[in-house]
Design an enzyme around this catalytic site. Sequence first.
Site, PDB file in Angstrom:
ATOM      1  NE  ARG A   1      -3.633  -2.437   2.518  1.00 33.24           N
ATOM      2  CZ  ARG A   1      -3.389  -3.499   2.962  1.00 33.24           C
ATOM      3  NH1 ARG A   1      -2.113  -3.815   3.651  1.00 33.24           N
ATOM      4  NH2 ARG A   1      -4.281  -4.665   2.705  1.00 33.24           N
TER       5      ARG A   1
ATOM      6  CE  LYS B   1      -8.194  -1.837   4.719  1.00 26.12           C
ATOM      7  NZ  LYS B   1      -8.667  -2.060   3.346  1.00 26.12           N
TER       8      LYS B   1
ATOM      9  CG  HIS C   1      -4.488   1.081  -3.070  1.00 28.31           C
ATOM     10  ND1 HIS C   1      -5.103  -0.188  -3.523  1.00 28.31           N
ATOM     11  CD2 HIS C   1      -4.535   1.046  -1.718  1.00 28.31           C
ATOM     12  CE1 HIS C   1      -5.361  -0.693  -2.435  1.00 28.31           C
ATOM     13  NE2 HIS C   1      -4.977  -0.180  -1.414  1.00 28.31           N
TER      14      HIS C   1
ATOM     15  NE  ARG D   1      -2.712  -3.410  -1.883  1.00 23.38           N
ATOM     16  CZ  ARG D   1      -2.208  -4.410  -0.984  1.00 23.38           C
ATOM     17  NH1 ARG D   1      -0.934  -4.560  -0.845  1.00 23.38           N
ATOM     18  NH2 ARG D   1      -3.052  -5.140  -0.404  1.00 23.38           N
TER      19      ARG D   1
ATOM     20  CG  HIS E   1      -5.655  -9.088   0.065  1.00 26.25           C
ATOM     21  ND1 HIS E   1      -6.117  -9.483  -1.017  1.00 26.25           N
ATOM     22  CD2 HIS E   1      -5.636  -7.863   0.303  1.00 26.25           C
ATOM     23  CE1 HIS E   1      -6.031  -8.303  -1.773  1.00 26.25           C
ATOM     24  NE2 HIS E   1      -5.890  -7.234  -0.761  1.00 26.25           N
TER      25      HIS E   1
ATOM     26  CE1 TYR F   1       0.630 -26.470   6.575  1.00 27.90           C
ATOM     27  CE2 TYR F   1      -1.179 -25.525   5.127  1.00 27.90           C
ATOM     28  CZ  TYR F   1      -0.204 -26.584   5.318  1.00 27.90           C
ATOM     29  OH  TYR F   1       0.074 -27.720   4.339  1.00 27.90           O
TER      30      TYR F   1
END
Length: 416
Positions: A250, A277, A340, A343, A367, A377
């Site tokens: 970001r 975020k 942005h 991304r 995310h 994991y």
Amino acid sequence: MSEAATRKSGLTANAVKHAKPRSKPYKLSDRDGLYLLVMPTGIRYWRMNYRFGGQQRTLSFGRWPEMLLGEAREMLLDARRSLAKGLDPLEQAKLEKIAKSIAASNSFQAVAEEWLEKIEKEGLAAITLKKARWLLEQTYPALGKRPISEITAHELLLVLKKVESTKRYDTANRIRSTCSQVFRYAIATARANRNICADLRGALVTPRTNHRAAITTPTEASGLLRAIEDYDGHHLTQIALRLLPHLFVRPGELRWAEWSEFDFDKRVWTIPDHKMKMRRPHAVPLSRQALSIIEEIEHDASYSDFLFPSLRSVDRPMSDNTINAALRRLGFSKDQMTGHGFRAMAATMLNEMGTWNPDAIERQLAHADGNSIRRAYARGQYWDERVRMMQHWSDYLDQLRAGATILRPKFGHSAS
């Protein structure tokens, strides 16, 4: 006017104004027990002597000229009414002062500021905190001093509709959402009984979601990367522009990047949780190209903690508008590309390659996965793939910038 005449008819505004100080305090009587106490300094106080429970007491109403004669007489009348009911005016005055103090601490603004302080201590990102404060400040002129428990849904709606009338539909909805969090905090701390914001669902215009503009095709990306190479603005801005496609973090995360977060031996940048975020630390593998671009920065931590300090102060990062302003300077409109958007460019083109696990791409975009066990994991499972992917992505960007022919893989055909 003689003192006898004054006692009979009461004081006049002119007599109060021209009362001269003496060597000792003295009284100018008005009527019904009200008098003006004149101090040697010239300061004048309105007071009342009375008896309650067999004791002599003095009640102070305020100071002249902040309180005029007519106002003092009104307060005297209120005090005499309390006495007629068997109440002590002095105790009543103390209770009213306490009530005002409680009301002030329970005002919407006081509760909102308390909530902001709470979420700041919880480590909310500085930019998010700044946005929340900005949203709330738009409600303070109308609602700030109101006791939060007395504010109605209609009152808040009037504030929101005023914002909405300027076609700032998203802002109005975000104000309602932020106020809802304040009301939930007020309920939890026993300052309100219900969240009035719930009554306003559906009352505001819901803006259509506009996805951030992004370039997502190899041809367009090729032109963008070459344009960035030719950027003739500030050198640090060009470095940030060149680095962002390789990292696709970001823009705010890049602006706030600090030298201490980089391990150049291990070739990794670890962004701390308070800058993310989703409030979790994030590791970014550094390709050879990314490291080479960073090496072009002509300062280190002894000059500024930040890789990209502001031109005005080395203690602050570059402006949040720097990247987008540079893209506009290069001729890319806000409907074509934003900071942005790098991304979305990486996510789209990496997925189209068909080489990389979509979960690895999602992890690199930071995310969040709602399942904490799966998240832990995935971090271990995809790290090596992410390192390879980031190097491959940088190599791919170099090919695009050079204008080489990009061969797309063909899916659905078995090898002969």
